[in-house]
Write an enzyme that holds these catalytic residues in place. Structure first.
Site, PDB file in Angstrom:
ATOM      1  NE  ARG A  77      -3.860   0.224   2.188  1.00 21.01           N
ATOM      2  CZ  ARG A  77      -4.614   0.602   3.218  1.00 21.01           C
ATOM      3  NH1 ARG A  77      -4.602  -0.092   4.334  1.00 21.01           N
ATOM      4  NH2 ARG A  77      -5.362   1.668   3.139  1.00 21.01           N
ATOM      5  CG  HIS A 126      -8.779   5.768  11.462  1.00 16.74           C
ATOM      6  ND1 HIS A 126      -9.765   5.785  10.504  1.00 16.74           N
ATOM      7  CD2 HIS A 126      -9.435   5.776  12.654  1.00 16.74           C
ATOM      8  CE1 HIS A 126     -10.962   5.790  11.084  1.00 16.74           C
ATOM      9  NE2 HIS A 126     -10.783   5.803  12.385  1.00 16.74           N
ATOM     10  CB  CYS A 134       8.130  -0.758  19.410  1.00 13.97           C
ATOM     11  SG  CYS A 134       8.561  -2.136  20.503  1.00 13.97           S
ATOM     12  CB  CYS A 137       8.918   0.244  24.239  1.00 13.15           C
ATOM     13  SG  CYS A 137       9.739   0.718  22.700  1.00 13.15           S
TER      14      CYS A 137
HETATM   15  P1  OAD Z   1     -15.499   5.900   2.868  1.00 14.20           P
HETATM   16  O1  OAD Z   1     -14.958   5.150   1.710  1.00 14.20           O
HETATM   17  O2  OAD Z   1     -16.411   5.195   3.800  1.00 14.20           O
HETATM   18  O3  OAD Z   1     -16.280   7.181   2.352  1.00 14.20           O
HETATM   19  C1  OAD Z   1     -15.717   8.065   1.422  1.00 14.20           C
HETATM   20  C2  OAD Z   1     -16.658   9.219   1.243  1.00 14.20           C
HETATM   21  O4  OAD Z   1     -16.043  10.140   0.373  1.00 14.20           O
HETATM   22  C3  OAD Z   1     -18.013   8.844   0.625  1.00 14.20           C
HETATM   23  O5  OAD Z   1     -19.058   9.428   1.370  1.00 14.20           O
HETATM   24  C4  OAD Z   1     -17.935   9.459  -0.776  1.00 14.20           C
HETATM   25  O6  OAD Z   1     -19.209   9.916  -1.230  1.00 14.20           O
HETATM   26  C5  OAD Z   1     -17.005  10.620  -0.524  1.00 14.20           C
HETATM   27  N1  OAD Z   1     -16.276  11.116  -1.706  1.00 14.20           N
HETATM   28  C6  OAD Z   1     -15.881  10.420  -2.809  1.00 14.20           C
HETATM   29  N2  OAD Z   1     -15.215  11.219  -3.652  1.00 14.20           N
HETATM   30  C7  OAD Z   1     -15.162  12.450  -3.067  1.00 14.20           C
HETATM   31  C8  OAD Z   1     -14.592  13.708  -3.437  1.00 14.20           C
HETATM   32  N3  OAD Z   1     -13.927  13.869  -4.583  1.00 14.20           N
HETATM   33  N4  OAD Z   1     -14.752  14.747  -2.578  1.00 14.20           N
HETATM   34  C9  OAD Z   1     -15.427  14.596  -1.407  1.00 14.20           C
HETATM   35  N5  OAD Z   1     -15.982  13.433  -1.011  1.00 14.20           N
HETATM   36  C10 OAD Z   1     -15.846  12.374  -1.829  1.00 14.20           C
HETATM   37  O7  OAD Z   1     -14.242   6.525   3.653  1.00 14.20           O
HETATM   38  P2  OAD Z   1     -14.171   7.075   5.143  1.00 14.20           P
HETATM   39  O8  OAD Z   1     -15.428   7.721   5.543  1.00 14.20           O
HETATM   40  O9  OAD Z   1     -12.907   7.847   5.241  1.00 14.20           O
HETATM   41  O10 OAD Z   1     -10.822   3.099   8.814  1.00 14.20           O
HETATM   42  O11 OAD Z   1     -14.003   5.730   5.935  1.00 14.20           O
HETATM   43  C11 OAD Z   1     -13.849   5.786   7.308  1.00 14.20           C
HETATM   44  C12 OAD Z   1     -12.965   4.658   7.772  1.00 14.20           C
HETATM   45  O12 OAD Z   1     -13.471   3.408   7.304  1.00 14.20           O
HETATM   46  C13 OAD Z   1     -11.570   4.674   7.204  1.00 14.20           C
HETATM   47  O13 OAD Z   1     -10.687   5.583   7.864  1.00 14.20           O
HETATM   48  C14 OAD Z   1     -11.129   3.266   7.421  1.00 14.20           C
HETATM   49  C15 OAD Z   1     -12.387   2.497   7.050  1.00 14.20           C
HETATM   50  O14 OAD Z   1     -12.612   1.357   7.799  1.00 14.20           O
HETATM   51  C16 OAD Z   1      -9.774   2.326   9.158  1.00 14.20           C
HETATM   52  O15 OAD Z   1      -9.066   1.758   8.349  1.00 14.20           O
HETATM   53  C17 OAD Z   1      -9.566   2.224  10.649  1.00 14.20           C
END
Ligand code: OAD
Length: 249
Positions: A77, A126, A134, A137
Site C-alpha cells: 500500500r 487512524h 513497537c 514499548c
Molecule cells: P469511505 O470510503 O467510507 O467514504 C468516502 C466518502 O467520500 C463517501 O461518502 C464518498 O461519497 C465521498 N467522496 C468520494 N469522492 C469524493 C470527493 N472527490 N470529494 C469529497 N468526497 C468524496 O471513507 P471514510 O469515511 O474515510 O478506517 O471511511 C472511514 C474509515 O473506514 C476509514 O478511515 C477506514 C475504514 O474502515 C480504518 O481503516 C480504521
C-alpha cells in the site's frame, strides 16, 4: 436547523468563514479520491491481498497471527501511495491553517497527504501508513518515502516487533487523538466534515458533538451521508473543487 443543498457555499457560509476565529475540519477518504486513492466504500475496502479480504489482512487478529503478511500488505500500500500527490483539497486545507486564530485538521486518512500538502498539525485518528510502532514499548519510527532507509524489523530500543502504526479492524482509535479532536470540535464556531461516509465511529460522532456545542456544521461530499440531515449546510460536490472556493480571491 436549516439544511441548504447546492454545489457552492452560500453567502451565509462565506460570511461565517470570513468572520470565524476557530475552525475545525474532519476529513475522510473522499479528500484523497481526486489524488487517485480509491475510497473504502467506493471500492478500496473491497481489495483482496493474497486471497485475504481487506478487513482480514488489516485486522488486529492478523497482527497476532501473521505480522509478516500484514507488513507485506502495508508495504504494498505504501508503494501505491508513494507516487500519489496531494490535490487541491489538501492544498486548500493547508492554506486554511494560516487563516484562522485556531485551526484544527482531524483526519481518518492514513496516507499522509495532508502533511505532504503542508498541513503542519494533523490529528490522525487512524494512524499513518508512513510510521511503524513497537508493539512492546510503543516507540515510533518514520518510514522513508524513497527507500533510503530500510524498515527495522525489530525495535532499536527494546527489540520488540515493529508493526504499522495504523488503527486496524478490531482496534480502538488512540484515545488521546480522539480526545483532542473532540475538544477542538466542541470549541470551534465552524466545523467542516469532508469526504467521509460517516459510518465509522467514533470519528462519525465528532460533527454532532461540534454542533451540540454550538458550531455551524458544513458537509462537503458528492453524496448524501447519515450526517447530511443534521448539517447546517450540505455542499454536494468534490472536495478538490469546493474547498478552494472558500479562500479564492
Ligand atoms: P469511505 O470510503 O467510507 O467514504 C468516502 C466518502 O467520500 C463517501 O461518502 C464518498 O461519497 C465521498 N467522496 C468520494 N469522492 C469524493 C470527493 N472527490 N470529494 C469529497 N468526497 C468524496 O471513507 P471514510 O469515511 O474515510 O478506517 O471511511 C472511514 C474509515 O473506514 C476509514 O478511515 C477506514 C475504514 O474502515 C480504518 O481503516 C480504521
Amino acid at each position: 436547523m436549516q439544511t441548504t443543498n447546492g454545489a457552492f457555499p452560500t453567502e451565509e457560509l462565506r460570511g461565517r468563514f470570513a468572520r470565524a476565529r476557530r475552525v475545525c475540519v474532519l476529513t475522510g477518504a473522499g479528500v484523497s479520491a481526486e489524488s487517485g486513492i480509491p475510497t473504502f466504500r467506493g471500492g478500496g475496502g473491497a481489495a483482496v491481498w493474497k486471497g485475504l479480504p481487506f478487513d482480514v489482512i488489516s485486522s488486529a487478529e492478523m497482527v497476532e497471527r501473521d505480522l509478516q503478511a500484514v507488513w507485506e500488505w502495508f508495504d504494498f500500500r505504501r508503494e501505491v501511495i508513494r507516487v500519489v500527490r496531494p490535490n487541491p483539497a489538501h492544498e486548500a486545507l493547508a492554506r486554511w491553517q494560516d487563516l484562522f486564530e485556531d485551526f484544527t485538521l482531524v483526519t481518518q486518512n492514513i496516507d499522509g497527504l495532508h502533511q505532504a500538502a503542508g498541513s503542519s498539525e494533523v490529528i490522525e485518528l487512524h494512524g499513518n501508513i508512513w510510521r511503524a510502532r513497537c508493539v512492546m514499548c510503543g516507540r515510533l519510527e518514520h518510514l522513508s518515502h524513497d527507500h533510503s532507509q530500510m524498515r527495522s524489523p525489530r525495535c532499536t530500543n527494546c527489540e520488540g516487533e515493529m508493526r504499522p502504526d495504523v488503527v486496524l479492524f478490531g482496534e480502538i482509535v488512540p484515545p488521546e487523538a480522539f480526545e483532542r479532536a473532540m475538544l477542538k470540535a466542541q470549541a470551534c464556531e465552524l466545523f467542516f466534515v469532508v469526504g467521509t461516509s460517516a459510518l465509522v465511529y467514533p470519528a462519525a460522532a465528532i460533527p454532532e458533538m461540534a454542533q451540540t456545542a454550538g458550531a455551524f456544521v458544513v458537509e462537503i461530499n458528492p453524496e448524501l451521508t447519515p450526517l447530511s440531515g443534521f448539517c447546517n449546510e450540505v455542499i454536494n460536490g468534490k472536495a478538490g473543487e469546493i474547498l478552494p472556493l472558500f479562500d479564492a480571491r
